[in-house]
Design an enzyme around this catalytic site. Sequence first.
Site, PDB file in Angstrom:
ATOM      1  N   SER A 243       0.852  -0.989  -0.013  1.00  0.00           N
ATOM      2  CA  SER A 243      -0.068  -0.085   0.060  1.00  0.00           C
ATOM      3  C   SER A 243       0.785   1.391  -0.151  1.00  0.00           C
ATOM      4  CB  SER A 243      -0.695  -0.008   1.270  1.00  0.00           C
ATOM      5  OG  SER A 243       0.094   0.416   2.370  1.00  0.00           O
TER       6      SER A 243
ATOM      7  N   LYS B 134       0.582   4.717   6.740  1.00  0.00           N
ATOM      8  CA  LYS B 134      -0.032   5.565   5.596  1.00  0.00           C
ATOM      9  C   LYS B 134       0.521   6.955   5.814  1.00  0.00           C
ATOM     10  CE  LYS B 134      -3.032   2.014   4.339  1.00  0.00           C
ATOM     11  NZ  LYS B 134      -2.855   1.216   3.525  1.00  0.00           N
TER      12      LYS B 134
END
Length: 224
Positions: free
Chosen positions: A35, A89
Amino acid sequence: MKTWVRANKGFLLFLALFGVFRTAVADWNPIPSASMHPNLLEGDVVFVNRLAYNVKVPLTDIVIGHTGEPQRGDIVTFSSPANGTRLIKRVIALPGDRVEMRDEQLIINGQPAGYSAIGHGTEAIEGVGELAAVRVDETLGASSHAIQFLPQVKARRNFAPLVVPAGEYMMLGDNRDNSADSRYIGLVPRALLIGRAERVLASADIQGNWMPRTERFGMSLYQK
């Protein structure tokens, strides 16, 4: 048992203090997924500064005090507001920001992000195979970082304008079309932030031959 504890009390104390250190001061975080491509790879182990934003009671999400403010562009670890899973993230929008996405382009407080091409790569998707990836530099105000797009993948490339509430943050993965981030799990409350990822401590090719990627050892996660 009591005899064993007495004989090993020094070692047990060390383990207890080490546990407190990892949960309150500094930690390391293995990267399990794609990701954050192209900046973080599966098999990277990153150093996380747990005192970057909050001081917490060890082993809890109880915040004792604040030590700093998350900045746009920071790479952070946090507990997912959806199910508690630890995620990593990038901070994209701060409290009070008005943010939207149109055909992959971010617009924050009325200012469109800037994008410049930096190359191409490939992305292996389970059950699909290798796909072409488009890599660009994304500039959000003073923050600039590499991201990638997977044009062939079905993804959430648009969302309506929203204002980030006080005490919450929008997180997106750098691998925009292959990331379960705030588009899917919602905004992240400050209390769920764990720490700021600073650099790669070590790395190994866990999807290949498991050889160390020594060129990534000690690598900063932020452009100079």
